[in-house]
Design a protein around this motif. Structure first.
Motif, PDB file in Angstrom:
ATOM      1  N   PHE A  42       0.851  -1.189   0.000  1.00 18.38           N
ATOM      2  CA  PHE A  42       0.000   0.000   0.000  1.00 18.38           C
ATOM      3  C   PHE A  42       0.884   1.235   0.000  1.00 18.38           C
ATOM      4  N   ASP A  43       0.380   2.299  -0.588  1.00 14.27           N
ATOM      5  CA  ASP A  43       1.124   3.551  -0.694  1.00 14.27           C
ATOM      6  C   ASP A  43       0.814   4.452   0.504  1.00 14.27           C
ATOM      7  N   ILE A  44       1.812   5.228   0.898  1.00 17.73           N
ATOM      8  CA  ILE A  44       1.658   6.121   2.048  1.00 17.73           C
ATOM      9  C   ILE A  44       2.187   7.508   1.712  1.00 17.73           C
ATOM     10  N   GLN A  45       1.828   8.455   2.548  1.00 20.26           N
ATOM     11  CA  GLN A  45       2.472   9.763   2.555  1.00 20.26           C
ATOM     12  C   GLN A  45       3.581   9.701   3.597  1.00 20.26           C
ATOM     13  N   PRO A  46       4.838   9.982   3.217  1.00 18.51           N
ATOM     14  CA  PRO A  46       5.939   9.906   4.193  1.00 18.51           C
ATOM     15  C   PRO A  46       5.624  10.686   5.469  1.00 18.51           C
ATOM     16  N   LEU A  47       6.153  10.159   6.571  1.00 14.40           N
ATOM     17  CA  LEU A  47       5.849  10.726   7.891  1.00 14.40           C
ATOM     18  C   LEU A  47       7.144  10.940   8.658  1.00 14.40           C
ATOM     19  N   LEU A  95      -8.753  -3.030  11.880  1.00 13.40           N
ATOM     20  CA  LEU A  95      -9.036  -1.692  11.364  1.00 13.40           C
ATOM     21  C   LEU A  95     -10.449  -1.612  10.811  1.00 13.40           C
ATOM     22  N   THR A  96     -11.150  -0.560  11.200  1.00 12.52           N
ATOM     23  CA  THR A  96     -12.418  -0.209  10.574  1.00 12.52           C
ATOM     24  C   THR A  96     -12.253   1.180   9.973  1.00 12.52           C
ATOM     25  N   THR A  97     -13.331   1.751   9.481  1.00 10.37           N
ATOM     26  CA  THR A  97     -13.216   3.001   8.736  1.00 10.37           C
ATOM     27  C   THR A  97     -12.577   4.118   9.557  1.00 10.37           C
ATOM     28  N   ASP A  98     -12.954   4.242  10.827  1.00 10.96           N
ATOM     29  CA  ASP A  98     -12.461   5.366  11.620  1.00 10.96           C
ATOM     30  C   ASP A  98     -11.798   4.939  12.922  1.00 10.96           C
ATOM     31  N   LEU A 144      -4.046   4.135  10.367  1.00  8.94           N
ATOM     32  CA  LEU A 144      -5.445   4.515  10.168  1.00  8.94           C
ATOM     33  C   LEU A 144      -5.579   5.482   8.992  1.00  8.94           C
ATOM     34  N   LYS A 145      -4.713   6.464   8.952  1.00  3.08           N
ATOM     35  CA  LYS A 145      -4.757   7.468   7.887  1.00  3.08           C
ATOM     36  C   LYS A 145      -4.412   6.852   6.533  1.00  3.08           C
ATOM     37  N   SER A 146      -3.478   5.879   6.518  1.00  4.65           N
ATOM     38  CA  SER A 146      -3.012   5.301   5.257  1.00  4.65           C
ATOM     39  C   SER A 146      -3.958   4.251   4.701  1.00  4.65           C
TER      40      SER A 146
END
Length: 261
Positions: free
Chosen positions: A105-110, A186-189, A251-253
Motif C-alpha cells: 500500500f502507498d503512504i504519505q511519508p511521515l 481496522l475499521t473506517t475510523d 489509520l490514515k493510510s
C-alpha cells in the motif's frame, strides 16, 4: 547473496586503499529516482538478461590472463537500466506469496518526534527521545487470516528478512483478531492493536486523533504532532506517543482501502 558479496568487495577495496595510505574515494550520493509501483511491476514482469559473462574452456584456464574485461560505458548503462529499484519498491514478498497474504500500500511519508508524556502535579512533561521517520512511499502489511506461515516470503526476501513475522499483521474480522494477540484490526475510523495482551486503539473524529491504552488517553493531531489533551490513569505511568503516532499513521493510510471498508 549477491548483495552481501558486493558489500564484502566494497569493504575489501576500502581496506586496501587505507593500507596504502590512499584514504577512501569520495562518496557521491546517488541520485534518487522514485519508481512508481506500476513501473516496478512492469519491470518485474519482463525478464531482461544481463551481459553474457565471458568463459574460457578448461584447458585454457591455467594462467592469469584477464577474462572479465571492464564494461564499456554503453554496457554499464545497459546493466544499470536493469535496476528494479528494490531499495524503494521491492514487493517480492507480495508476488511470491501463494496465499496473497502480503499486501502493498502507498503512504504519505511521515516524520514526527518520539514523545513520552510524563504525568506531573500540574499536568504533564513532554520528553522528546528521537524521531519517528517513515520515508519509503510503498509499505507492506500481512493479512493474518490468509497467511499459513509457509516461509516462502522469507526464502525470497533479498534483505534476509521475515516479512510474515516483521510486517504488521492485520485481521479482517474482529473474531479472528480477538482470538490472537499479535496484530491490528481496522475499521473506517478506528484501529486497534493487541500485542501480547497489551491493547491500544486510535480513532478519528473531526480531524482529531484519540489514542487510548490502559495507561490513559491522548487527543492529538499530526503534521506536526500536536498534543491537545491528556488523561492519565496513573500518576506514575507515562504515555508513549510513538505507538499513538504509529496507529494514527496506519489509520490514515489504510482507512480508505477497499479491504477495510
Amino acid at each position: 547473496t549477491v548483495i552481501n558479496a558486493i558489500g564484502d568487495g566494497r569493504r575489501a577495496a576500502f581496506q586496501i586503499l587505507r593500507s596504502r595510505g590512499l584514504g577512501e574515494p569520495s562518496q557521491i550520493p546517488p541520485e534518487k529516482k522514485y519508481a512508481h509501483q506500476t513501473e516496478s511491476q512492469l519491470k518485474y514482469a519482463r525478464r531482461i538478461p544481463g551481459i553474457p559473462v565471458p568463459e574460457q574452456s578448461p584447458n585454457q584456464r591455467l594462467n592469469f590472463d584477464l577474462v572479465h574485461p571492464t564494461l564499456t560505458v554503453n554496457q554499464a548503462q545497459e546493466e544499470a537500466s536493469r535496476c528494479l529499484y528494490c531499495d524503494q519498491v521491492c514487493n517480492i514478498c507480495v508476488t511470491v506469496c501463494p496465499n496473497l497474504a502480503n499486501l502493498s500500500f502507498d503512504i504519505q511519508p511521515l516524520e514526527e518526534p518520539k514523545m513520552i508524556l510524563v504525568p506531573k502535579e500540574d499536568g504533564y512533561e513532554c520528553q522528546t527521545t528521537g524521531t519517528l521517520s517513515i520515508t519509503q512511499p510503498s509499505q507492506i502489511l500481512n493479512l493474518a487470516e490468509f497467511c499459513n506461515e509457509c516461509g516462502n516470503c522469507t526464502t525470497f526476501c533479498p534483505t534476509n528478512g521475515d516479512p510474515y513475522k516483521i510486517k504488521p499483521r492485520f485481521y479482517l474480522t474482529r473474531e479472528a483478531f480477538e482470538q490472537e494477540q499479535d496484530g491490528y484490526f481496522l475499521t473506517t475510523d478506528r484501529i486497534e492493536k493487541n500485542i501480547r495482551g497489551h491493547t491500544s486503539a486510535v480513532f478519528l473524529q473531526d480531524s482529531q486523533f484519540f489514542y487510548e491504552d490502559p495507561h490513559g488517553s491522548v487527543q492529538f493531531t499530526l503534521n506536526p504532532l500536536t498534543i491537545n489533551d491528556v488523561h492519565f490513569q496513573s500518576e506514575e505511568t507515562p504515555l508513549v506517543m510513538e505507538e499513538a503516532v504509529e496507529l494514527a499513521f496506519y489509520l490514515k493510510s489504510l482507512n480508505s482501502h477497499p479491504l477495510f471498508q
